[in-house]
Scaffold this motif. Structure first.
Motif, PDB file in Angstrom:
ATOM      1  N   ARG A 121     -13.640  -3.035  -8.358  1.00  0.00           N
ATOM      2  CA  ARG A 121     -13.582  -1.612  -8.088  1.00  0.00           C
ATOM      3  C   ARG A 121     -12.159  -1.060  -8.056  1.00  0.00           C
ATOM      4  N   THR A 122     -11.184  -1.909  -7.702  1.00  0.00           N
ATOM      5  CA  THR A 122      -9.811  -1.437  -7.550  1.00  0.00           C
ATOM      6  C   THR A 122      -8.823  -2.553  -7.840  1.00  0.00           C
ATOM      7  N   ASP A 123      -7.628  -2.158  -8.284  1.00  0.00           N
ATOM      8  CA  ASP A 123      -6.560  -3.141  -8.457  1.00  0.00           C
ATOM      9  C   ASP A 123      -5.500  -2.987  -7.365  1.00  0.00           C
ATOM     10  N   LYS A 124      -5.826  -2.196  -6.325  1.00  0.00           N
ATOM     11  CA  LYS A 124      -4.895  -1.965  -5.219  1.00  0.00           C
ATOM     12  C   LYS A 124      -4.989  -3.106  -4.196  1.00  0.00           C
ATOM     13  N   PRO A 125      -3.939  -3.292  -3.392  1.00  0.00           N
ATOM     14  CA  PRO A 125      -3.959  -4.354  -2.371  1.00  0.00           C
ATOM     15  C   PRO A 125      -5.051  -4.106  -1.328  1.00  0.00           C
ATOM     16  N   PRO A 129     -15.316  13.269   5.590  1.00  0.00           N
ATOM     17  CA  PRO A 129     -14.555  13.370   4.343  1.00  0.00           C
ATOM     18  C   PRO A 129     -14.643  12.076   3.546  1.00  0.00           C
ATOM     19  N   SER A 130     -14.219  12.116   2.292  1.00  0.00           N
ATOM     20  CA  SER A 130     -14.055  10.870   1.539  1.00  0.00           C
ATOM     21  C   SER A 130     -12.810  10.173   2.070  1.00  0.00           C
ATOM     22  N   CYS A 131     -12.650   8.895   1.759  1.00  0.00           N
ATOM     23  CA  CYS A 131     -11.449   8.176   2.174  1.00  0.00           C
ATOM     24  C   CYS A 131     -10.199   8.830   1.585  1.00  0.00           C
ATOM     25  N   SER A 142     -12.832  -0.758  -0.968  1.00  0.00           N
ATOM     26  CA  SER A 142     -12.261  -0.334  -2.247  1.00  0.00           C
ATOM     27  C   SER A 142     -11.903   1.145  -2.228  1.00  0.00           C
ATOM     28  N   ALA A 143     -12.711   1.971  -1.552  1.00  0.00           N
ATOM     29  CA  ALA A 143     -12.396   3.395  -1.443  1.00  0.00           C
ATOM     30  C   ALA A 143     -11.133   3.607  -0.613  1.00  0.00           C
ATOM     31  N   SER A 144     -10.978   2.831   0.451  1.00  0.00           N
ATOM     32  CA  SER A 144      -9.770   2.918   1.275  1.00  0.00           C
ATOM     33  C   SER A 144      -8.547   2.493   0.481  1.00  0.00           C
ATOM     34  N   ALA A 145      -8.686   1.406  -0.267  1.00  0.00           N
ATOM     35  CA  ALA A 145      -7.569   0.911  -1.071  1.00  0.00           C
ATOM     36  C   ALA A 145      -7.178   1.921  -2.149  1.00  0.00           C
ATOM     37  N   GLU A 146      -8.179   2.495  -2.815  1.00  0.00           N
ATOM     38  CA  GLU A 146      -7.898   3.497  -3.843  1.00  0.00           C
ATOM     39  C   GLU A 146      -7.203   4.717  -3.262  1.00  0.00           C
ATOM     40  N   VAL A 164       0.848  -1.194   0.000  1.00  0.00           N
ATOM     41  CA  VAL A 164       0.000   0.000   0.000  1.00  0.00           C
ATOM     42  C   VAL A 164       0.880   1.241   0.000  1.00  0.00           C
ATOM     43  N   SER A 165       0.300   2.378  -0.327  1.00  0.00           N
ATOM     44  CA  SER A 165       1.078   3.620  -0.422  1.00  0.00           C
ATOM     45  C   SER A 165       1.315   4.283   0.925  1.00  0.00           C
ATOM     46  N   HIS A 166       0.384   4.099   1.864  1.00  0.00           N
ATOM     47  CA  HIS A 166       0.454   4.837   3.122  1.00  0.00           C
ATOM     48  C   HIS A 166       0.274   3.896   4.314  1.00  0.00           C
ATOM     49  N   PRO A 167       0.934   4.186   5.450  1.00  0.00           N
ATOM     50  CA  PRO A 167       0.886   3.292   6.617  1.00  0.00           C
ATOM     51  C   PRO A 167      -0.387   3.463   7.439  1.00  0.00           C
TER      52      PRO A 167
END
Length: 373
Positions: A67-71, A331-333, A36-40, A17-20
């Motif tokens: 919805r997403t290709d992120k982990p 807020p949005s994720c 999926s919103a959190s992952a994006e 992931v990009s952020h801890p």
């Protein structure tokens, strides 16, 4: 636009992931939409499978992947009767992370790791962290008593450093986190990131009914209570009239409602009575609950469903961490994660700027005084 990586830790490197930041697996809340919103947004989103049937979990995994290709990850009940089958499901769909609300069996950890899945159990005591670390867990999430839902009595500020000192695997901090200052503090304690539940529940991407989110925003720091009257286990909830009624009522008065909820849970889960009994035995063995507590186990999923899905605060309860009293927006994720990591980076830079680098001659004296030599 997703914020580019700003802070690199063992958590970001381990999971990709990009952020801890971890969006924790909250029953009835952490479905495909929120995960999926959190992952994006670059965080690690965790699907909450405890309130899903096997078929529902598979459908939710597929939806997240659409919805997403992120982990992303899935939170599993280690004591579930079909835990092994659910592990197979994660392996088959290539899910990146398996998290557990209780310590998973050694063989489950081994199967997941053999398949390349990162294993992150949640724990509430040093001895539990030591056990899963010995069994091969890749990391642990530590939840202090400030956290919502089932919780312990030791605050994060004491539990976190004690676990960091006790194990050699990465430690994620949870319980009381909602902003960049918290993330910076957790990293200073030696954690590799933070898990947030209530903060992600209170986003525009959360499927919790809008009127319920507004109820959450109206509570202060004294707005939660830890009660055992729901299912016999300590549970941090919003202090609503319904919960006050649970606190003041007699155990005898809860017998009939508990039976009705048990029957409703059986219908919802599609389990047979023998399967429910096997689940209860496994849960009792894993958690150490009494048989009286086990008889109340169905209260939690059904009461949370009434509050968080049906929006009925007169007949349901709302899990919440103490941090609810510090949250005032939805807020949005993406917006949430962006401001948390940017604020954390600013606080870390400000803290680092206060450090006075020792001169060459003074470094030996400092090392000797600190006991590092």
């Amino acid at each position: 636009m997703t914020t580019p990586p700003i802070i690199s830790t063992a958590l970001t490197r381990l999971t990709g992931v990009s952020h801890p930041i971890v969006q924790t697996g909250m029953g009835w809340v952490a479905g495909a939409r929120l995960v999926s919103a959190s992952a994006e947004a670059g965080a690690l989103g965790l699907l909450a499978s405890a309130t899903m049937t096997h078929a529902e979990l598979e459908q939710q995994i597929i939806e997240v992947k659409e919805r997403t290709d992120k982990p992303f990850g899935v939170n599993l009940r280690a004591d579930a009767g079909d835990a092994a089958e659910r592990v197979d499901l994660l392996i088959r769909h290539g899910v990146k992370v398996a998290s557990f609300a209780l310590a998973p069996r050694r063989e489950l950890i081994a199967r997941l790791k053999d398949a390349g899945i990162v294993v992150i159990p949640s724990i509430g005591a040093v001895r539990h962290a030591e056990k899963v670390a010995e069994w091969g867990a890749d990391a642990v999430m530590v939840q202090g008593g400030e956290g919502g839902g089932h919780t312990g009595a030791v605050p994060t500020s004491i539990l976190l450093p004690s676990v960091v000192s006790a194990v050699d695997i990465p430690v994620i901090a949870a319980g009381g986190f909602h902003d960049g200052r918290g993330l910076a503090a957790a990293l200073a304690y030696g954690a590799v990131g933070v898990g947030m539940g209530t903060r992600f529940l209170l986003t525009s991407d959360s499927a919790v009914p809008e009127q319920i989110k507004q109820r959450y925003l109206g509570f202060g720091l004294d707005g939660t209570v830890v009660t055992t009257r729901a299912d016999g286990m300590p549970h941090r909830l919003l202090r609503t009239d319904f919960v006050n009624g649970l606190e003041q009522g007699s155990g005898l008065a809860q017998l009939l409602p508990t039976l009705r909820r048990t029957l409703a849970f059986k219908r919802m889960s599609g389990q047979s009575w023998p399967a429910l009994v096997r689940d209860a035995i496994a849960m009792k063995r894993a958690s150490g609950r009494s048989w009286l507590q086990m008889s109340q186990a169905a209260n939690t999923p059904m009461l949370l469903k009434a509050g968080l899905v049906d929006g009925d605060v007169e007949a349901g309860m709302l899990a919440a961490g103490q941090v609810v009293g510090l949250i005032d927006d939805l807020p949005s994720c993406e917006e949430l994660v962006d401001r948390v990591v940017r604020d954390a980076a600013a606080h870390l830079r400000a803290a680092a700027a206060q450090v006075i680098e020792p001169t060459e001659g003074a470094s030996d004296d400092i090392a000797h005084a600190s006991g590092t030599r």
